[in-house]
Design a protein around this motif. Structure first.
Motif, mmCIF file in Angstrom:
data_model
loop_
_atom_site.group_PDB
_atom_site.id
_atom_site.type_symbol
_atom_site.label_atom_id
_atom_site.label_comp_id
_atom_site.label_asym_id
_atom_site.label_seq_id
_atom_site.Cartn_x
_atom_site.Cartn_y
_atom_site.Cartn_z
ATOM 1 N N UNK A 205 0.786 -1.227 0.000
ATOM 2 C CA UNK A 205 0.000 0.000 0.000
ATOM 3 C C UNK A 205 0.813 1.268 0.000
ATOM 4 N N UNK A 206 2.132 1.158 -0.170
ATOM 5 C CA UNK A 206 2.990 2.337 -0.184
ATOM 6 C C UNK A 206 3.222 2.865 -1.602
ATOM 7 N N UNK A 207 2.284 2.604 -2.508
ATOM 8 C CA UNK A 207 2.439 3.083 -3.876
ATOM 9 C C UNK A 207 2.163 4.583 -3.970
ATOM 10 N N UNK A 208 1.275 5.106 -3.126
ATOM 11 C CA UNK A 208 0.979 6.534 -3.127
ATOM 12 C C UNK A 208 1.706 7.229 -1.992
ATOM 13 N N UNK A 209 1.588 6.699 -0.788
ATOM 14 C CA UNK A 209 2.295 7.248 0.350
ATOM 15 C C UNK A 209 3.705 6.667 0.377
ATOM 16 N N UNK A 210 4.589 7.277 -0.386
ATOM 17 C CA UNK A 210 5.945 6.771 -0.581
ATOM 18 C C UNK A 210 6.761 6.988 0.688
ATOM 19 N N UNK A 211 7.394 5.916 1.204
ATOM 20 C CA UNK A 211 8.162 6.055 2.446
ATOM 21 C C UNK A 211 9.416 6.902 2.256
ATOM 22 N N UNK A 212 9.805 7.157 1.010
ATOM 23 C CA UNK A 212 10.965 7.998 0.745
ATOM 24 C C UNK A 212 10.579 9.485 0.639
ATOM 25 N N UNK A 213 9.298 9.746 0.584
ATOM 26 C CA UNK A 213 8.857 11.126 0.430
ATOM 27 C C UNK A 213 8.866 11.838 1.779
ATOM 28 N N UNK A 214 9.125 13.162 1.756
ATOM 29 C CA UNK A 214 9.116 13.961 2.991
ATOM 30 C C UNK A 214 7.671 14.259 3.379
ATOM 31 N N UNK A 215 7.384 14.053 4.656
ATOM 32 C CA UNK A 215 6.084 14.428 5.204
ATOM 33 C C UNK A 215 6.311 15.254 6.444
ATOM 34 N N UNK A 216 5.612 16.352 6.525
ATOM 35 C CA UNK A 216 5.776 17.238 7.688
ATOM 36 C C UNK A 216 5.235 16.568 8.930
#
Length: 216
Positions: A205-216
């Motif tokens: 399920x990490x296709x949209x919420x990419x674990x490499x992407x920055x999230x505040x």
């Protein structure tokens, strides 16, 4: 089916015993949609780059087929580290194959990743576009959204499915030369080696919420 005219060989459930497709095999898949958890795998296309395409059709047991549990020859090829699997947009195909066949793929090359690393002057990296630009081959995508779940595929569907693997070897030859020219062949290889893990993340399920992407 197998005729000299179209060089397409259709197999139900698995590759035939003793088939040798060489050390670099072009592979593609057809599914009912773009969600591996919802949309079943229907077809796996393979070619050794010799003008022959082998299509493995998966028919569910409730429709009279063998399902996904009896394809030892196909699984052995996909898991053979000495065989390079050549794909376009491998991220999706690897995820689908790993999900439905219960295996982990390796030794993968993705021509879409290669194109995105060296064809940076355009945002067009589809197989039809690249085949036209680099190989002078026109590919029809008319059957792309047809019903691949039917137990009886049409001649048009089979020709379309075969076209997705028949030219990948020639396309990769062009793109690899460009990668080497631009000093990005090693970077491409690093991306390829990550693909089985990237596919597992997609399936979680990490296709949209990419674990490499920055999230505040």
């Amino acid at each position: 089916m197998s005729t000299p005219h179209n060089a397409i060989h259709l197999h139900e459930g698995d590759l035939p015993d003793g088939l040798d497709l060489g050390k670099i095999v072009a592979i593609d898949t057809e599914t009912m949609g773009l969600n591996p958890h919802r949309d079943r795998l229907c077809l796996v296309q393979l070619s050794s780059g010799d003008g022959q395409a082998h299509l493995v059709q998966f028919i569910p047991e409730h429709l009279g087929g063998r399902g996904y549990h009896h394809c030892p020859n196909l699984k052995a090829l996909l898991q053979d580290a000495s065989v390079t699997k050549l794909m376009h947009f491998a991220r999706f195909d690897v995820a689908v194959l790993q999900h439905y066949l219960g295996i982990t793929l390796n030794a993968i090359i993705c021509t879409k990743i290669a194109a995105r690393l060296v064809y940076t002057f355009t945002d067009k990296h589809g197989l039809a576009y690249l085949s036209r630009e680099l190989l002078g081959i026109e590919m029809s995508k008319q059957q792309q959204s047809s019903d691949w779940g039917s137990p009886h595929l049409t001649e048009e569907q089979l020709r379309y499915a075969a076209s997705d693997v028949l030219y990948l070897h020639a396309l990769w030859e062009k793109l690899e030369a460009m990668l080497i020219r631009e000093g990005r062949r090693e970077l491409a290889q690093d991306c390829y080696e990550f693909l089985p893990t990237r596919a597992k993340l997609d399936l979680l399920g990490y296709d949209v919420s990419d674990i490499f992407a920055h999230r505040a």
